[in-house]
Design a protein around this motif. Structure first.
Motif, PDB file in Angstrom:
ATOM      1  N   UNK A 312     -92.322  39.986  13.011  1.00 37.70           N
ATOM      2  CA  UNK A 312     -92.885  41.223  13.541  1.00 37.70           C
ATOM      3  C   UNK A 312     -93.027  42.275  12.449  1.00 37.70           C
ATOM      4  N   UNK A 313     -94.014  42.021  11.554  1.00 39.05           N
ATOM      5  CA  UNK A 313     -94.314  42.973  10.501  1.00 39.05           C
ATOM      6  C   UNK A 313     -95.350  43.970  11.007  1.00 39.05           C
ATOM      7  N   UNK A 314     -95.986  44.694  10.087  1.00 44.10           N
ATOM      8  CA  UNK A 314     -96.925  45.729  10.502  1.00 44.10           C
ATOM      9  C   UNK A 314     -98.159  45.167  11.199  1.00 44.10           C
ATOM     10  N   UNK A 322     -92.592  36.831  29.377  1.00 46.81           N
ATOM     11  CA  UNK A 322     -91.228  36.442  29.767  1.00 46.81           C
ATOM     12  C   UNK A 322     -90.934  34.998  29.356  1.00 46.81           C
ATOM     13  N   UNK A 323     -89.749  34.775  28.824  1.00 53.91           N
ATOM     14  CA  UNK A 323     -89.357  33.437  28.408  1.00 53.91           C
ATOM     15  C   UNK A 323     -89.669  33.106  26.962  1.00 53.91           C
ATOM     16  N   UNK A 324     -90.338  34.021  26.236  1.00 55.85           N
ATOM     17  CA  UNK A 324     -90.667  33.772  24.834  1.00 55.85           C
ATOM     18  C   UNK A 324     -89.406  33.841  23.976  1.00 55.85           C
ATOM     19  N   UNK A 325     -89.228  32.852  23.126  1.00 54.39           N
ATOM     20  CA  UNK A 325     -88.103  32.854  22.194  1.00 54.39           C
ATOM     21  C   UNK A 325     -88.351  33.926  21.142  1.00 54.39           C
ATOM     22  N   UNK A 326     -87.532  34.959  21.112  1.00 52.16           N
ATOM     23  CA  UNK A 326     -87.756  36.088  20.222  1.00 52.16           C
ATOM     24  C   UNK A 326     -87.144  35.895  18.844  1.00 52.16           C
ATOM     25  N   UNK A 327     -86.483  34.767  18.605  1.00 54.58           N
ATOM     26  CA  UNK A 327     -85.921  34.512  17.292  1.00 54.58           C
ATOM     27  C   UNK A 327     -87.049  34.353  16.276  1.00 54.58           C
ATOM     28  N   UNK A 328     -86.958  35.085  15.172  1.00 57.60           N
ATOM     29  CA  UNK A 328     -88.011  35.061  14.153  1.00 57.60           C
ATOM     30  C   UNK A 328     -87.612  34.168  12.970  1.00 57.60           C
ATOM     31  N   UNK A 329     -88.634  33.507  12.362  1.00 51.08           N
ATOM     32  CA  UNK A 329     -90.041  33.497  12.744  1.00 51.08           C
ATOM     33  C   UNK A 329     -90.261  32.611  13.966  1.00 51.08           C
ATOM     34  N   UNK A 330     -91.305  32.920  14.710  1.00 50.07           N
ATOM     35  CA  UNK A 330     -91.632  32.132  15.880  1.00 50.07           C
ATOM     36  C   UNK A 330     -93.152  32.057  16.030  1.00 50.07           C
ATOM     37  N   UNK A 331     -93.584  31.279  16.992  1.00 53.01           N
ATOM     38  CA  UNK A 331     -95.014  31.098  17.199  1.00 53.01           C
ATOM     39  C   UNK A 331     -95.320  31.151  18.684  1.00 53.01           C
ATOM     40  N   UNK A 332     -96.350  31.881  19.035  1.00 48.27           N
ATOM     41  CA  UNK A 332     -96.842  31.948  20.406  1.00 48.27           C
ATOM     42  C   UNK A 332     -98.201  32.640  20.370  1.00 48.27           C
ATOM     43  N   UNK A 333     -99.042  32.429  21.382  1.00 46.67           N
ATOM     44  CA  UNK A 333    -100.319  33.156  21.425  1.00 46.67           C
ATOM     45  C   UNK A 333    -100.053  34.659  21.501  1.00 46.67           C
ATOM     46  N   UNK A 334    -100.718  35.436  20.672  1.00 42.10           N
ATOM     47  CA  UNK A 334    -100.515  36.873  20.666  1.00 42.10           C
ATOM     48  C   UNK A 334    -101.823  37.594  20.349  1.00 42.10           C
TER      49      UNK A 334
END
Length: 357
Positions: A312-314, A322-334
């Motif tokens: 989560x950079x600039x 809901x349910x997204x793994x927030x541990x970084x780095x991670x991958x998901x549609x955004x």
């Protein structure tokens, strides 16, 4: 020097990865040279590619739960299929046709055209940004590679065989540029698919021409060299495409002939004359121009949605389902919301914008 998340970086990550890709491929060249006396070139090419595909497939399978990379989707299939067809099927076939009637010295020189075609296609077809500094750096790196390949040549002609090799380089340039389109996806998966496809095609051609598989020890050696020199190198190449774009990755990858020559000097005790050192100076100057690039200006990020490995950079200030793994780095549609700012950058996944002429 560039910045990522406010921390200074002496060397952008994509640059180091691209140089590692060139080093791995270059190191494999003298080992492949030792193996080529044991089997026909087309059979060796098939086994090297197959070793790449098998090794990376195992790596992908064992790391599937730990991977934080984006997955290939249906919209990625045309780009990847085009890359495989051009680079894994057409390229090797044209190369083998060309090698049948082209001296090895001429072939080595012609293979440098891949970097030229890759850059020209990236700049003028896919509109990747470049300036005079990058163009001169590219010319110096490729010039060093061509000078290195030229050593020992007694003549140079351009028969149909040479045109076939040039055509192979053009196919690989298409491959490189199309692969950039999917470089945000899992690089292990991409590289495994490409290696398996190219290996299958080359091996089928070799067997159809009457070649026979070598002994188990030679076979294992070829597969291992293919995994390291082709597979891991391709994996790094795809990652570099993600960070610094196609033309710059191609420029750094053009260092591979120099690495191969240096390893041959140490491993095979081959003589390197003045040409080796002249090529070294040219390549070092080109790399310096690229590494010291500082491309910074105000630019606009348009609304965009995609999926790739990120922190989560600039550029990645977005909401999570809901349910997204927030541990970084991670991958998901955004979704990237429109943003206007200024900072040093390369033509990576997020900076494919137009530049004023």
């Amino acid at each position: 020097m560039t910045h990522e998340g406010g921390r200074p970086k002496l060397l952008p990550p994509g640059v180091g990865i691209a140089i590692l890709a060139a080093a791995l491929f270059g190191v494999s060249t003298p080992f492949a040279k030792l193996l080529v006396g044991e089997m026909p070139p087309v059979l060796l090419a098939g086994l090297l590619y197959l070793g790449s595909g098998i090794g990376l497939s195992v790596l992908t399978f064992t790391r599937r739960k730990q991977s934080a990379e984006g997955r290939l989707t249906l919209k990625d299939v045309p780009w990847l299929a085009g890359a495989i067809f051009a680079g894994g099927i057409c390229g090797p076939v044209l190369l083998m046709l060309g090698l049948r009637s082209t001296p090895s010295a001429s072939a080595s020189l012609l293979l440098n055209l891949e970097g030229v075609f890759t850059a020209l296609m990236a700049w003028f077809v896919f509109r990747e940004n470049f300036d005079r500094r990058i163009a001169v750096g590219m010319a110096l790196i490729l010039g060093g590679g061509m000078f290195l390949s030229w050593q020992g040549m007694k003549g140079f002609a351009l028969p149909w065989g040479s045109l076939a090799i040039a055509g192979a380089c053009f196919c690989w340039a298409i491959d490189n540029n199309l692969t950039q389109k999917v470089s945000g996806c899992n690089p292990e998966q991409i590289s495994a698919i490409k290696g398996a496809a190219a290996g299958t095609v080359n091996l089928a051609i070799a067997l159809a021409l009457g070649a026979r598989l070598p002994s188990a020890s030679i076979l294992a050696g070829a597969l291992f060299v293919g995994f390291v020199g082709f597979g891991l190198s391709l994996l790094c190449f795809v990652l570099a495409l993600r960070h610094i774009g196609t033309a710059r990755t191609g420029a750094y990858f053009s260092l591979a002939p120099f690495v191969g020559a240096a390893v041959s000097l140490l491993l095979l005790h081959e003589h390197m004359g003045a040409g080796f050192w002249i090529a070294s100076i040219l390549m070092a100057a080109g790399v310096w121009l690229h590494v010291t690039e500082n491309h910074e200006h105000e630019h606009t990020h348009e609304l965009m949605e995609h999926d790739h490995r990120h922190v989560h950079d600039e550029h990645h200030q977005h909401e999570h389902s809901p349910g997204t793994d927030l541990k970084e780095p991670h991958s998901h549609p955004h979704i990237h919301k429109p943003l206007v700012h200024s900072h040093p950058h390369f033509p990576d996944l997020h900076h494919r914008h137009a530049h004023p002429k």
